[in-house]
Design a protein around this motif. Sequence first.
Motif, short mmCIF file in Angstrom:
data_model
loop_
_atom_site.label_atom_id
_atom_site.label_comp_id
_atom_site.label_asym_id
_atom_site.label_seq_id
_atom_site.Cartn_x
_atom_site.Cartn_y
_atom_site.Cartn_z
N LYS A 44 0.83 -1.21 0.00
CA LYS A 44 0.00 0.00 0.00
C LYS A 44 0.86 1.26 0.00
CE LYS A 44 -3.80 -2.39 2.29
NZ LYS A 44 -4.72 -2.44 3.46
N ALA A 45 1.97 1.18 -0.72
CA ALA A 45 2.87 2.32 -0.90
C ALA A 45 3.56 2.16 -2.24
CB ALA A 45 3.90 2.39 0.22
N PRO A 46 3.54 3.17 -3.12
CA PRO A 46 4.21 3.06 -4.43
C PRO A 46 5.69 2.77 -4.27
CG PRO A 46 2.80 5.01 -4.33
CD PRO A 46 2.89 4.48 -2.94
N ILE A 47 6.22 1.98 -5.19
CA ILE A 47 7.61 1.53 -5.11
C ILE A 47 8.48 2.28 -6.11
CG2 ILE A 47 9.13 -0.46 -5.52
CD1 ILE A 47 6.97 -2.23 -4.35
N SER A 48 9.70 2.62 -5.69
CA SER A 48 10.65 3.30 -6.57
C SER A 48 11.82 2.42 -6.96
CB SER A 48 11.19 4.57 -5.91
OG SER A 48 12.00 4.25 -4.78
N ALA A 49 12.10 1.35 -6.18
CA ALA A 49 13.26 0.50 -6.48
C ALA A 49 13.04 -0.88 -5.86
CB ALA A 49 14.55 1.12 -5.95
N GLY A 50 13.49 -1.92 -6.54
CA GLY A 50 13.39 -3.29 -6.04
C GLY A 50 13.51 -4.25 -7.21
N VAL A 51 13.67 -5.52 -6.96
CA VAL A 51 13.63 -6.17 -5.67
C VAL A 51 15.03 -6.70 -5.38
CG1 VAL A 51 12.61 -8.08 -4.36
CG2 VAL A 51 11.23 -6.87 -6.09
N GLY A 52 15.45 -6.65 -4.11
CA GLY A 52 16.68 -7.30 -3.70
C GLY A 52 16.35 -8.44 -2.76
N SER A 53 17.08 -9.55 -2.85
CA SER A 53 16.78 -10.70 -2.00
C SER A 53 17.99 -11.60 -1.85
CB SER A 53 15.62 -11.51 -2.59
OG SER A 53 15.38 -12.68 -1.83
N ASP A 54 18.10 -12.25 -0.69
CA ASP A 54 19.10 -13.30 -0.49
C ASP A 54 18.45 -14.67 -0.45
OD1 ASP A 54 17.77 -13.26 1.93
OD2 ASP A 54 19.56 -13.00 3.17
N GLY A 55 17.19 -14.76 -0.87
CA GLY A 55 16.46 -16.01 -0.83
C GLY A 55 15.60 -16.14 0.41
N LYS A 56 15.82 -15.29 1.40
CA LYS A 56 15.01 -15.28 2.62
C LYS A 56 14.35 -13.93 2.81
CE LYS A 56 17.83 -18.75 5.01
NZ LYS A 56 18.67 -19.03 6.21
N VAL A 57 15.17 -12.90 2.92
CA VAL A 57 14.68 -11.54 3.11
C VAL A 57 14.61 -10.84 1.75
CG1 VAL A 57 15.15 -9.28 4.14
CG2 VAL A 57 15.54 -11.37 5.46
N LEU A 58 13.47 -10.20 1.47
CA LEU A 58 13.30 -9.40 0.26
C LEU A 58 13.23 -7.94 0.68
CD1 LEU A 58 12.18 -12.27 -0.62
CD2 LEU A 58 10.78 -11.03 -2.25
N ALA A 59 13.74 -7.04 -0.16
CA ALA A 59 13.73 -5.62 0.18
C ALA A 59 13.39 -4.79 -1.05
CB ALA A 59 15.08 -5.18 0.76
N VAL A 60 12.58 -3.76 -0.83
CA VAL A 60 12.24 -2.77 -1.84
C VAL A 60 12.34 -1.39 -1.19
CG1 VAL A 60 10.70 -4.33 -3.11
CG2 VAL A 60 9.76 -2.86 -1.31
N VAL A 61 12.23 -0.34 -2.02
CA VAL A 61 12.21 1.03 -1.51
C VAL A 61 10.98 1.72 -2.07
CG1 VAL A 61 13.46 3.22 -1.30
CG2 VAL A 61 14.73 1.06 -1.37
N THR A 62 10.26 2.45 -1.23
CA THR A 62 9.05 3.14 -1.66
C THR A 62 9.37 4.54 -2.14
OG1 THR A 62 8.52 4.17 0.48
CG2 THR A 62 7.83 1.88 0.15
N LYS A 63 8.40 5.15 -2.81
CA LYS A 63 8.56 6.53 -3.27
C LYS A 63 8.59 7.52 -2.11
CE LYS A 63 6.83 5.99 -7.97
NZ LYS A 63 5.84 6.42 -8.99
N ALA A 64 8.18 7.07 -0.92
CA ALA A 64 8.30 7.88 0.29
C ALA A 64 9.68 7.74 0.92
CB ALA A 64 7.23 7.48 1.31
N ASN A 65 10.61 7.11 0.19
CA ASN A 65 12.01 6.93 0.62
C ASN A 65 12.10 6.04 1.86
OD1 ASN A 65 12.50 8.72 -1.44
ND2 ASN A 65 12.94 10.46 -0.10
N GLU A 66 11.31 4.98 1.88
CA GLU A 66 11.40 3.99 2.96
C GLU A 66 11.90 2.67 2.38
OE1 GLU A 66 7.98 4.97 6.21
OE2 GLU A 66 7.31 4.03 4.35
#
Length: 381
Positions: A99-121
Amino acid sequence: MNKQSFRSLAQAIRPPIAIITIALLAGCFGGLKKPQPAELQPVTPLVSARQSWNSRMGAVNFPLDVSVSGQGAAIASDDGTVVLLDAQTGRDIWRVALKAPISAGVGSDGKVLAVVTKANEVVALQDGRELWRQKLNAQVFTAPFVAGERVFVLAADRSVNAFDGQTGRKLWGQQRSNEPLILRQSGVMLAVGNTLVVGLSGRLVGLDPSNGNIQWEAPIATSRGINDIERLVDLVGRFSRVGDTVCVRAFQTGIGCVNAARGSLLWTKPANGVQGIHGDNSLLFGTEVDGTVIAWKRADGERVWSSEKLRYRGLSAPLVAGRSVVIGDDTGFVHLLSREDGSLLNRLTTDGSAIVAAPVLAGNTLIAVTRNGGIYGFQPE
């Protein structure tokens, strides 16, 4: 198969420069007639592949990286949807709406996934649930890099930050001098041994992942020209790594290879492309601004062949998959070229919208994602 436009506009950190940038680009390109894309010729498939599944999500208008770990492929869309797919079947392993627009992604090590939102989170997820969020001081266009139970984030202000993968606690930050313009495009970040390798401006920089201290720097390209646009220099994803050697592209300037164990530059060559490169232990492949596809020797950067069959078709970064070089275009075709001479081996279709991420290989499945949110899996016959 084995693993392994001018769409980007220069964006400014400071709003007044953003206005100037848009005006300058409009002045430079607004009066030019757009070249006509090369007409596609009939193809006799020499490499057989079939569409085995397709899935859908929201539209993608940010620099998406598809993250592959084993048989899982992690993908995200503008609207905050993050999905982990089984690459063999195309079925969701899990899907979550941030429920937040995304600006960058996706990164993952196979367990944890990470993205960055347009709100810089920066947002970390695991098993379909949110682990944590952390606010950043700048926009991000490069997918987070997840490794060693940490999440590393390269921001548009040339900062690199490290967070604990499970708690989100900030571990360290490294800030380089800022520049007026950056690219709204994915950059370079990877691990080589115990070194975090990051593209900062026109340099590959080796950082100590435990504290962010700089261990070495290797210049791929330097600023040139008389204004901010002409002086813009950035390293763009994707990259090609074989052993300790990392080869990258500098936006509209050149390509080069670095020994990341020693931090020594091996070679650079001029090249006028805006998308990243890929390769194997003998060759590198990339696309130029005009859609010419080029192969270079990995050892010294000497050109091996070039192909103009796909000129002005808005090409993605390539993927080397067995005997093929796989490239998407802005009309939704996925082209398979021979790594030996650039001849056409096959052409695959999607939904007619642009291929927005460099194709990836997950197990024996080739995955392509379109602007309209189509996710397509192709397998050899």
